[in-house]
Design a protein around this motif. Structure first.
Motif, mmCIF file in Angstrom:
data_model
loop_
_atom_site.group_PDB
_atom_site.id
_atom_site.type_symbol
_atom_site.label_atom_id
_atom_site.label_comp_id
_atom_site.label_asym_id
_atom_site.label_seq_id
_atom_site.Cartn_x
_atom_site.Cartn_y
_atom_site.Cartn_z
ATOM 1 N N GLY A 124 58.191 -57.868 -30.925
ATOM 2 C CA GLY A 124 57.145 -57.228 -31.716
ATOM 3 C C GLY A 124 55.749 -57.711 -31.391
ATOM 4 O O GLY A 124 54.770 -57.159 -31.891
ATOM 5 N N ILE A 125 55.620 -58.742 -30.576
ATOM 6 C CA ILE A 125 54.282 -59.232 -30.223
ATOM 7 C C ILE A 125 53.982 -59.037 -28.742
ATOM 8 O O ILE A 125 52.906 -59.389 -28.281
ATOM 9 C CB ILE A 125 54.089 -60.722 -30.613
ATOM 10 C CG1 ILE A 125 55.021 -61.627 -29.812
ATOM 11 C CG2 ILE A 125 54.246 -60.919 -32.101
ATOM 12 C CD1 ILE A 125 54.685 -63.105 -29.932
ATOM 13 N N VAL A 126 54.922 -58.459 -28.009
ATOM 14 C CA VAL A 126 54.746 -58.265 -26.570
ATOM 15 C C VAL A 126 54.447 -56.800 -26.291
ATOM 16 O O VAL A 126 55.242 -55.917 -26.614
ATOM 17 C CB VAL A 126 55.999 -58.738 -25.800
ATOM 18 C CG1 VAL A 126 55.880 -58.409 -24.322
ATOM 19 C CG2 VAL A 126 56.214 -60.233 -26.004
ATOM 20 N N ALA A 127 53.297 -56.562 -25.678
ATOM 21 C CA ALA A 127 52.899 -55.196 -25.343
ATOM 22 C C ALA A 127 53.443 -54.776 -23.985
ATOM 23 O O ALA A 127 53.686 -53.598 -23.750
ATOM 24 C CB ALA A 127 51.385 -55.074 -25.350
ATOM 25 N N GLY A 128 53.641 -55.732 -23.092
ATOM 26 C CA GLY A 128 54.141 -55.391 -21.774
ATOM 27 C C GLY A 128 54.528 -56.624 -20.986
ATOM 28 O O GLY A 128 54.091 -57.737 -21.278
ATOM 29 N N THR A 129 55.386 -56.411 -19.992
ATOM 30 C CA THR A 129 55.833 -57.499 -19.130
ATOM 31 C C THR A 129 55.876 -57.021 -17.685
ATOM 32 O O THR A 129 55.938 -55.823 -17.412
ATOM 33 C CB THR A 129 57.252 -57.991 -19.507
ATOM 34 O OG1 THR A 129 58.181 -56.924 -19.307
ATOM 35 C CG2 THR A 129 57.320 -58.497 -20.927
ATOM 36 N N LYS A 130 55.844 -57.975 -16.784
ATOM 37 C CA LYS A 130 56.075 -57.729 -15.364
ATOM 38 C C LYS A 130 56.858 -58.934 -14.869
ATOM 39 O O LYS A 130 56.400 -60.064 -15.004
ATOM 40 C CB LYS A 130 54.760 -57.598 -14.605
ATOM 41 C CG LYS A 130 54.944 -57.419 -13.109
ATOM 42 C CD LYS A 130 53.586 -57.306 -12.427
ATOM 43 C CE LYS A 130 53.738 -57.227 -10.924
ATOM 44 N NZ LYS A 130 52.414 -57.192 -10.268
ATOM 45 N N THR A 131 58.033 -58.688 -14.324
ATOM 46 C CA THR A 131 58.915 -59.780 -13.926
ATOM 47 C C THR A 131 59.015 -59.879 -12.418
ATOM 48 O O THR A 131 59.154 -58.874 -11.719
ATOM 49 C CB THR A 131 60.315 -59.588 -14.546
ATOM 50 O OG1 THR A 131 60.169 -59.576 -15.972
ATOM 51 C CG2 THR A 131 61.251 -60.705 -14.152
ATOM 52 N N LEU A 132 58.966 -61.108 -11.940
ATOM 53 C CA LEU A 132 59.078 -61.423 -10.519
ATOM 54 C C LEU A 132 60.237 -62.392 -10.347
ATOM 55 O O LEU A 132 60.277 -63.434 -11.005
ATOM 56 C CB LEU A 132 57.785 -62.062 -10.019
ATOM 57 C CG LEU A 132 56.510 -61.285 -10.328
ATOM 58 C CD1 LEU A 132 55.294 -62.178 -10.225
ATOM 59 C CD2 LEU A 132 56.405 -60.096 -9.404
ATOM 60 N N MET A 133 61.179 -62.063 -9.478
ATOM 61 C CA MET A 133 62.328 -62.929 -9.231
ATOM 62 C C MET A 133 62.035 -63.832 -8.035
ATOM 63 O O MET A 133 61.528 -63.366 -7.013
ATOM 64 C CB MET A 133 63.574 -62.096 -8.960
ATOM 65 C CG MET A 133 64.801 -62.726 -9.503
ATOM 66 S SD MET A 133 66.203 -61.602 -9.612
ATOM 67 C CE MET A 133 66.249 -60.844 -8.035
ATOM 68 N N VAL A 134 62.351 -65.097 -8.152
ATOM 69 C CA VAL A 134 62.099 -66.060 -7.086
ATOM 70 C C VAL A 134 63.153 -65.888 -5.994
ATOM 71 O O VAL A 134 64.352 -65.911 -6.271
ATOM 72 C CB VAL A 134 62.131 -67.505 -7.638
ATOM 73 C CG1 VAL A 134 62.004 -68.519 -6.511
ATOM 74 C CG2 VAL A 134 61.034 -67.695 -8.680
ATOM 75 N N MET A 135 62.680 -65.730 -4.767
ATOM 76 C CA MET A 135 63.580 -65.607 -3.615
ATOM 77 C C MET A 135 63.796 -66.971 -2.956
ATOM 78 O O MET A 135 64.886 -67.294 -2.532
ATOM 79 C CB MET A 135 63.012 -64.618 -2.598
ATOM 80 C CG MET A 135 62.734 -63.239 -3.195
ATOM 81 S SD MET A 135 64.201 -62.423 -3.843
ATOM 82 C CE MET A 135 64.980 -61.950 -2.335
ATOM 83 N N SER A 136 62.727 -67.749 -2.841
ATOM 84 C CA SER A 136 62.811 -69.115 -2.331
ATOM 85 C C SER A 136 61.626 -69.872 -2.909
ATOM 86 O O SER A 136 60.691 -69.257 -3.433
ATOM 87 C CB SER A 136 62.791 -69.151 -0.799
ATOM 88 O OG SER A 136 61.563 -68.672 -0.304
ATOM 89 N N ALA A 137 61.667 -71.186 -2.813
ATOM 90 C CA ALA A 137 60.610 -71.986 -3.430
ATOM 91 C C ALA A 137 60.344 -73.252 -2.621
ATOM 92 O O ALA A 137 61.227 -73.750 -1.921
ATOM 93 C CB ALA A 137 60.997 -72.360 -4.857
ATOM 94 N N TRP A 138 59.139 -73.744 -2.750
ATOM 95 C CA TRP A 138 58.726 -75.016 -2.174
ATOM 96 C C TRP A 138 57.841 -75.680 -3.203
ATOM 97 O O TRP A 138 57.040 -75.010 -3.859
ATOM 98 C CB TRP A 138 57.962 -74.775 -0.879
ATOM 99 C CG TRP A 138 57.481 -76.031 -0.226
ATOM 100 C CD1 TRP A 138 58.178 -76.818 0.639
ATOM 101 C CD2 TRP A 138 56.186 -76.643 -0.361
ATOM 102 N NE1 TRP A 138 57.409 -77.879 1.042
ATOM 103 C CE2 TRP A 138 56.179 -77.795 0.445
ATOM 104 C CE3 TRP A 138 55.059 -76.324 -1.088
ATOM 105 C CZ2 TRP A 138 55.079 -78.629 0.536
ATOM 106 C CZ3 TRP A 138 53.957 -77.162 -1.001
ATOM 107 C CH2 TRP A 138 53.977 -78.305 -0.182
ATOM 108 N N ASP A 139 57.979 -76.977 -3.367
ATOM 109 C CA ASP A 139 57.232 -77.686 -4.400
ATOM 110 C C ASP A 139 56.713 -78.996 -3.835
ATOM 111 O O ASP A 139 57.500 -79.864 -3.460
ATOM 112 C CB ASP A 139 58.157 -77.935 -5.592
ATOM 113 C CG ASP A 139 57.455 -78.566 -6.772
ATOM 114 O OD1 ASP A 139 56.366 -79.148 -6.619
ATOM 115 O OD2 ASP A 139 58.018 -78.484 -7.868
#
Length: 156
Positions: A124-139
């Motif tokens: 009820g407080i979220v107007a919109g979302t955009k989701t990105l899935m991680v394919m690989s990562a480096w930290d």
């Protein structure tokens, strides 16, 4: 906090299990002053804890990021309420501009991710979302340049 404290923090970011003696060798101090500095950094809340860095893919999990846009005049502090209720939330950041927040999830699979995002959309407080899935990562913070990732905890 001085330059040596910052060096100690950098070393602990790379490997929280690095022995105090090794940290001392690298910053030019003996073990006792290094241990005192680490304890002070812990007591003042600069160091908030220690974690194991898990390879999500090795345990069959995936990471995803979702941009969240809040409705109307919803305060960004409401994001924390969502984060506390949804165990898949690993971190969240309120950010300037559009969107209002960036949330990092850890989920079992794509279907699980869809369920979690849908649940957040229904708050009820979220107007919109955009989701990105991680394919690989480096930290950068988890680069281990020697074998201290497998040694005893930071106290030796």
């Amino acid at each position: 906090m001085d330059a040596i404290d910052r060096q100690i923090l950098d070393l602990l970011r790379r490997s929280a299990r690095m022995p105090v003696s090794e940290i001392g060798r690298r910053v030019g101090l003996s073990s006792a002053p290094v241990a005192r500095r680490i304890e002070k950094l812990e007591n003042t809340g600069v160091i908030r804890g220690y974690v194991a860095v898990i390879d999500d893919a090795a345990v069959g999990e995936i990471d995803a990021f979702t941009e969240i846009r809040l409705t109307g005049d919803t305060a960004t502090e409401k994001i924390e309420e969502i984060a506390r209720r949804v165990p898949e939330v690993q971190q969240y950041y309120t950010i300037a501009g559009d969107p209002d927040a960036l949330v990092r999830f850890r989920v079992r699979n794509v279907e699980h991710l869809q369920q979690v995002v849908n649940a957040i959309r229904r708050t009820g407080i979220v107007a919109g979302t955009k989701t990105l899935m991680v394919m690989s990562a480096w930290d950068r913070t988890h680069l281990v340049d020697d074998d201290h990732s497998r040694s005893s905890p930071a106290r030796d």
